[in-house]
Design an enzyme around this catalytic site. Structure first.
Site, PDB file in Angstrom:
ATOM      1  N   GLU A 567      29.123  45.987  45.012  1.00 57.34           N
ATOM      2  CA  GLU A 567      29.678  44.831  45.054  1.00 57.34           C
ATOM      3  C   GLU A 567      28.780  43.765  45.965  1.00 57.34           C
ATOM      4  OE1 GLU A 567      33.854  45.275  45.830  1.00 57.34           O
ATOM      5  OE2 GLU A 567      33.021  47.571  46.866  1.00 57.34           O
ATOM      6  N   ARG A 642      35.457  42.626  36.510  1.00 58.85           N
ATOM      7  CA  ARG A 642      35.649  41.056  36.576  1.00 58.85           C
ATOM      8  C   ARG A 642      36.925  40.917  36.605  1.00 58.85           C
ATOM      9  NH1 ARG A 642      32.790  38.056  32.540  1.00 58.85           N
ATOM     10  NH2 ARG A 642      34.953  38.135  30.708  1.00 58.85           N
TER      11      ARG A 642
END
Length: 946
Positions: A567, A642
Site C-alpha cells: 500500500e 478500493r
C-alpha cells in the site's frame, strides 16, 4: 429487470392497515408554495435544457419528497423559518460573489444555525433516495456512464462473445461455473448516516416503489386511496427523520459494525442473490441449455467487520469470536424462516427412492415435509446452541441432532429434494423457493459470509521479538535482524517439529492478543467461517513467513490464504520481487497449493505518493505480479482495496475492472466495498442485483474479451508523468513547512472525530502527525472544502511539462485516452473530480480562516491556481469547452445540487471561524451538532465521504 421486493408488496398491505398519527393542523400549508421551494426543479433561472436531461420521474420524486420535507419543517418551526431557508437557497443561486449569502448567514442567531444546516442536509439525503430509486428503475448504477465504459447486460455481452468464439455457449457456461468474484464488505468509517435513519430512508424508497406500481390516473377508489395513504406514510417517515438526531450518540463498536453488515444481507442481499441467479440461469438455459450447478456461486460475499484489527485496538480476539457466532446465528435465523415457508409449500406426495430412503419411511404421505421438519429442528437447535455460546451458558445438544457446522449439511438433503421433484416432473416447483434456498447456501453458506482477518505487519514483528527474546536472550532483537537472517530463522521453524511458542508462558497483552487471534483459525466449527489473513504494510518476504509460522504454532495445523497488502509506493514497486522470492521457497510453496492472493492498496498509496503516481504504481505492480506468478505456475488472485472516492480507487466498477492490466483478472477477483458505498450499491435489492450484474459482466468481458496490452511508448510516457507528479506532490505535501498547519487550519479535520463514524481511530498511532493520519479522514477533510487535493495534486505539473517538452504531446495523450482503458479511466475520474471541486468555495474558507498575506494564505492561493490551471489543461486534452460534456446527466446533477451544498460550506466556514479558538468541550452542543450536520450534508451532496 425491475425488482419489486416482497417487502414493497407487504408495505402495500401495511399502509392500508396503518393508523396514521400525522395530524395536519397546518391548513395554511395547502395555500402556499413555500413547502415546495426546497426542491424547485423548474427554477425560472434554470430553463429546461434538452442537452442536460434529468428524467421527469426523478424530478417528480424529488418534488414529492421536498414538498413533504417543507411541510414538516413548517409544521415544526413555522412558515417564517421555511421562508428563511428559501432566502438562503435563493442567495446561493445568484451569480455573484456570494456577498449577500455571507451577510445573511453571518446574521443568523446561534439557535438557527443547527436547523438551517439540518434543512439542507435532509433535503440532500432525500434527493439521494430519489436518485437511488431512479437508478434501480432505470438500471443505472453510475451517473458517469460514458459510452466507452457503460456496462452491458449479460445477454448483449454474450452476443459479442458469440462473434469471437465458435463454442460460445459452452464457454459461457464453463466460465461462470469457474468464476470467483468475492465482494468484501468492510467497516471503513465513511458511512455518516445512523442505521436507524438508513432504515427510515429504505422505507421511503419502498414507498416510492409502491407509488410507481400504482396508476396515478386510475379511477378505482382502492388505487387512489392506496396512493393517498402511501404519500401520507411518506410524510410520516420524513417527519420521523426530521425529528431524529442524525448522529450516533456513541462511536459504534466493532460488534455494531458487524450487525450493520448482517442487516445488509438480511434486508437486501438475501433477496437479491437468488434474483440475480435466476437472471443468470435464464441466460445459461437459453444459450447452453443448462442451469448453473446448484453448488456454484460466481459471486460471494466476505467481510472485514469484526476481523480488521489493523490500527483498531477495539477489534480483539474476543470480538472476532463473538462476530463469528453472531453471523452464524443470523444465518440460522434466516434459514429457519426460509425452511418454514418451504415446508408449507412442499406438500407433494411424489418422491424419489433416494428421498424416501433418506427419511427412512417409504410410506410417508408428505415425505418432503418429513425431511424439512428434521432440518428445521436441526437449524433451530444450532441457533439455540449459538445463543448459549453468546450468553456463555451451558447447552445440552439432543442426541439425535447434529449441529449445522458446514453448508453441505443443508445442501445435500435439499439437493435430494430438488432432484426428487425434478424426477417426478415437478420442475416448476423445484425451481421455486427451494432453488432460491440452494442458491443462498451456495453464496452465503451457513456463516453468512467469510470473515477475513487483518493485522499490521509491525504487530507480528513485535510479538515475534518478544517470543524470540525468551529463546535467544543474548541475541539481537528480531526487529534488528537483516532480512536474510529473518527468513532463515522462519523457514527453519516452519519445518521444525519442535514447538516455538510456549502456551504456558505469560506473554505481554499485545503479544497474547496476536496469539489469540491465530488460535481462532484452529478452532473447531470455524471451517467455513474464515476467509483470508491480510497483512497490512507488508514490506518483506519475512512478513508473510511470520504469519505462516504463527498459523503453524497456534492454529492446529489449519491455514488461511496469507495475503500481503502492498500500500505504499515503494512497496508496490517491490511487490513482484517479494512474491518472486516467496514462490522460490519450497517451504512456502508447500503451504499455498499453487494459489497466491495479493492485495493492492489504493488509499495509502495515493496518500503516500499522490493519485497519478499511485495509480500507475498499482497498474505496474499488477503487471509484474502476474508475470511472476505465471513464471512459477501459480494462480494469482488480485484483491483490490478500493474505496468510494477517486483518491481511494473509487469510480464505476465496470470501468475500473476493464481498465486493469490484460490478463490480471482471469475470471477471479476480490474487491472491497466500503462505508457508504455498501448502501449506494447494495442497500436495496434492486441496486444489489444491478451491482452483481455489473461485476459479472465486467469479469466475463475481461476474461473472454481481454483488451490488448498497452504500447511500450505509452508506458514510458506514463513513467514520466507519474515521476513528475510524484515530485510535485512531495514538494508541497512533505517539504513545504506551511502545508500541515494550512491543512489543519482550513479543513474541518479536528471536528471529524465528533462524527463517530466508526470504531477505528482516525490515526494508526495516536501520538503521530499527519503522516499517521489514515487515508479516509485525509480525503474527507479536503473534500469538505471542495479542493479535492489528494485526487489531482501533481497531475497539473505532469501534464504541463509533458505538453511543453513534446511537440506532439497533445495527440499522444488523446491517443492514450482513445485506445488505453487505464488512461481513459484516469482522465474520466480526474474530470469528475474537477467538476465536483470549486475554487470559489475553497477561497471562501481561505478568506474566513486564514490571515491575509500570510504564508498559509499564499499557499492556499497557489493551490487554487494549480487547480484552475489543471482544469484548463484537461479541457484542452479532452477537446471540450466544459467539463463532462459527454455525460450531461452527471454535469446537470452536480449543478442542481450546488445551491443546496454551498450554504452548508459557508455555514461550516462560519462555524469554524466562530469556534476556532475554543476547546471542543467549550463549544455548545447545538453548535457542535450544527458543524457535524454541515459535514454530513456536504458529504451527501457530493455522494461520498472518504
Amino acid at each position: 429487470m425491475i425488482l419489486i421486493p416482497r417487502r414493497i408488496l407487504l408495505l402495500h398491505t401495511s399502509i392500508i392497515q396503518h393508523q396514521y398519527r400525522f395530524v395536519n393542523n397546518g391548513s395554511n400549508l395547502h395555500n402556499t408554495d413555500r413547502s415546495t421551494i426546497l426542491i424547485s426543479s423548474k427554477d425560472p433561472k434554470e430553463p429546461k435544457d434538452e442537452n442536460h436531461p434529468i428524467d421527469e420521474s426523478l424530478r417528480a420524486n424529488v418534488r414529492l419528497l421536498g414538498h413533504s420535507l417543507g411541510r414538516t419543517i413548517a409544521h415544526d418551526l413555522g412558515e417564517h423559518f421555511l421562508e428563511q431557508i428559501e432566502t438562503i437557497r435563493r442567495y446561493a443561486k445568484l451569480q455573484d460573489d456570494g456577498t449577500q449569502l455571507d451577510q445573511y448567514l453571518h446574521k443568523l442567531p446561534d439557535n438557527h444555525l443547527l436547523p438551517v444546516a439540518r434543512a439542507f442536509n435532509q433535503f440532500l439525503q432525500l434527493a439521494n433516495i430519489a436518485e437511488q430509486h431512479y437508478r434501480v428503475c432505470s438500471k443505472r448504477i453510475d451517473d458517469d456512464s460514458r459510452s466507452t465504459f457503460h456496462h452491458m447486460n449479460l445477454t448483449d455481452l454474450y452476443k459479442r462473445i458469440e462473434k469471437e468464439y465458435k463454442n460460445a455457449s459452452q464457454l459461457l457456461f464453463d466460465t461462470f461455473t469457474k468464476m470467483k468474484i468475492e465482494l468484501v464488505l468492510t467497516a471503513h468509517p465513511t458511512e455518516i448516516i445512523r442505521r436507524t435513519l438508513i432504515q427510515k430512508y429504505d422505507s421511503i424508497e419502498e414507498c416510492l416503489g409502491l407509488l410507481d406500481m400504482l396508476d396515478p390516473e386510475a379511477e378505482e377508489k382502492y388505487i387512489s386511496e392506496t396512493a393517498h395513504r402511501t404519500k401520507e406514510r411518506l410524510r410520516e417517515l420524513i417527519s420521523q427523520a426530521w425529528h431524529t438526531n442524525e448522529f450516533r450518540h456513541e462511536r459504534p463498536s466493532p460488534i455494531d459494525e458487524a450487525k450493520s453488515g448482517f442487516a445488509v444481507v438480511e434486508n437486501s442481499l438475501w433477496e437479491a442473490v437468488p434474483t440475480f441467479f435466476r437472471d443468470l440461469d435464464e441466460l445459461l438455459l437459453n444459450t447452453a441449455g443448462q442451469r448453473l450447478p446448484l453448488h456454484v456461486a460466481p459471486i460471494r460475499f466476505a467481510s472485514w467487520m469484526g476481523g480488521d484489527r489493523d490500527g483498531n485496538p477495539n477489534v480483539t480476539a474476543a470480538v472476532t469470536i463473538e462476530v463469528l457466532l453472531l453471523a452464524r446465528w443470523q444465518a440460522a435465523e434466516l434459514y429457519i424462516s426460509n425452511l418454514e415457508k418451504l415446508k408449507e409449500e412442499l406438500s407433494m406426495t411424489k418422491a424419489s427412492n433416494e428421498l424416501l430412503n433418506l427419511i427412512g419411511d417409504k410410506n410417508a404421505k408428505e415425505p418432503y415435509r418429513v425431511l424439512l421438519k428434521h432440518l428445521i429442528r436441526q437449524v433451530r437447535t444450532t441457533r439455540e446452541w449459538l445463543q448459549a455460546q453468546l450468553d456463555n451458558k451451558p447447552f445440552n445438544i439432543p442426541k439425535d441432532i447434529e449441529l449445522i457446522q458446514v453448508s453441505k449439511q443443508l445442501q445435500e438433503p435439499l439437493k435430494i429434494c430438488y432432484q426428487s421433484l425434478c424426477e417426478n416432473k415437478l420442475d416448476l416447483i423445484a425451481n421455486g423457493l427451494l432453488l432460491d434456498i440452494l442458491r443462498r447456501l451456495a453464496c452465503f453458506g451457513v456463516t453468512l459470509s467469510k470473515l477475513d482477518l487483518r493485522q499490521e505487519s509491525a504487530r507480528h514483528t513485535e510479538a515475534l521479538e518478544e517470543i524470540i527474546s525468551c529463546i535467544l536472550p543474548h541475541d539481537n532483537k528480531y526487529s534488528e535482524w537483516n532480512e536474510e537472517k529473518k527468513q532463515e530463522f522462519l523457514l527453519d521453524e516452519l519445518v521444525s517439529k519442535r514447538p516455538l511458542i510456549s502456551h504456558r508462558h505469560q506473554w505481554s497483552a499485545d503479544t497474547q492478543e496476536v496469539l489469540d487471534t491465530f488460535e481462532i483459525i484452529g478452532r473447531k466449527n470455524n471451517e467455513e467461517a474464515l476467509g483470508s489473513y491480510i497483512i497490512s504494510m507488508a514490506k518483506q518476504p519475512s512478513d508473510v513467513l511470520a504469519v505462516a509460522l504463527f498459523m503453524k504454532e497456534m492454529a492446529n495445523g489449519k491455514t488461511l490464504p496469507i495475503v500481503p497488502l502492498f500500500e505504499r509506493l515503494n512497496d508496490l514497486d517491490r511487490s513482484n520481487d517479494i512474491i518472486d522470492r516467496l514462490l522460490s521457497m519450497k517451504v512456502y510453496r508447500d503451504l499455498i497449493d499453487n494459489k497466491q492472493e495479493v492485495m493492492i492498496g489504493y488509499s495509502d498509496s495515493a496518500k503516500d505518493a499522490g493519485q497519478l503516481a499511485a495509480a500507475w504504481a498499482q497498474y505496474r505492480a499488477q503487471e509484474r505480479l502476474l508475470e511472476v506468478c505465471q513464471k512459477h505456475g501459480v494462480a494469482l488472485t488480485l484483491f483490490h482495496g478500493r474505496g468510494g472516492t477517486i483518491a481511494r480507487g473509487g469510480g464505476p466498477a465496470y470501468a475500473a475492472i476493464l481498465s486493469q492490466p490484460p490478463g490480471s483478472i482471469n475470471n477471479s477477483i476480490r474487491v472491497t466495498e466500503q462505508g457508504e458505498m455498501i448502501r449506494f450499491k447494495f442497500g436495496l435489492p434492486g441496486l444489489a442485483v444491478l451491482s452483481m450484474e455489473i461485476y459479472a459482466c465486467a469479469i466475463l468481458e475481461a476474461t473472454l474479451l481481454p483488451i490488448p496490452k498497452p504500447k511500450d511508448s505509452w508506458c514510458k510516457e506514463m513513467n514520466k508523468l507519474a515521476d513528475r507528479a510524484h515530485r510535485t506532490y512531495n514538494l508541497i505535501v512533505r517539504e513545504n513547512p506551511d502545508f500541515v498547519p494550512y491543512f489543519r487550519r482550513i479543513t474541518p479535520l479536528n471536528a471529524l472525530s465528533q462524527l463517530r463514524l466508526g470504531s477505528r481511530p482516525t490515526k494508526r498511532k495516536q501520538d503521530g502527525g499527519v503522516e499517521t493520519l489514515r487515508a479516509i479522514p485525509w480525503i474527507f477533510a479536503w473534500s469538505q472544502i471542495r479542493l479535492m487535493l489528494p485526487s489531482w495534486l501533481g497531475t497539473d505539473d505532469a501534464f504541463e511539462e509533458f505538453l511543453k517538452e513534446n511537440p506532439n504531446g497533445l495527440n499522444r495523450l488523446r491517443e492514450m485516452i482513445k485506445s488505453w482503458p487505464f488512461f481513459r479511466m484516469y482522465i474520466e475520474m480526474l474530470e469528475m473530480v474537477l467538476a465536483k471541486s470549486d475554487v470559489d468555495i475553497t477561497a471562501y474558507y481561505e478568506y474566513r480562516l486564514l490571515e491575509p498575506n500570510s504564508s498559509m494564505q499564499k499557499l492556499s492561493e497557489s493551490l487554487r491556481q494549480r487547480l484552475d490551471h489543471l482544469r484548463e489543461l484537461v479541457l484542452r486534452i479532452t477537446d471540450q469547452k466544459e467539463l463532462l460534456e459527454d455525460v450531461p446527466r452527471l454535469a446537470r446533477t452536480i449543478a442542481l445540487r450546488n445551491p443546496y451544498i454551498e450554504p452548508l460550506h459557508r455555514l461550516q466556514a462560519e462555524l469554524m471561524q466562530r469556534n476556532r479558538d475554543k476547546k471542543q468541550e467549550d463549544i455548545p452542543a447545538d453548535i457542535s451538532r450544527a458543524m457535524m450536520t454541515t459535514m454530513a450534508g456536504i458529504a451527501a451532496g457530493l455522494r461520498n465521504t472518504g
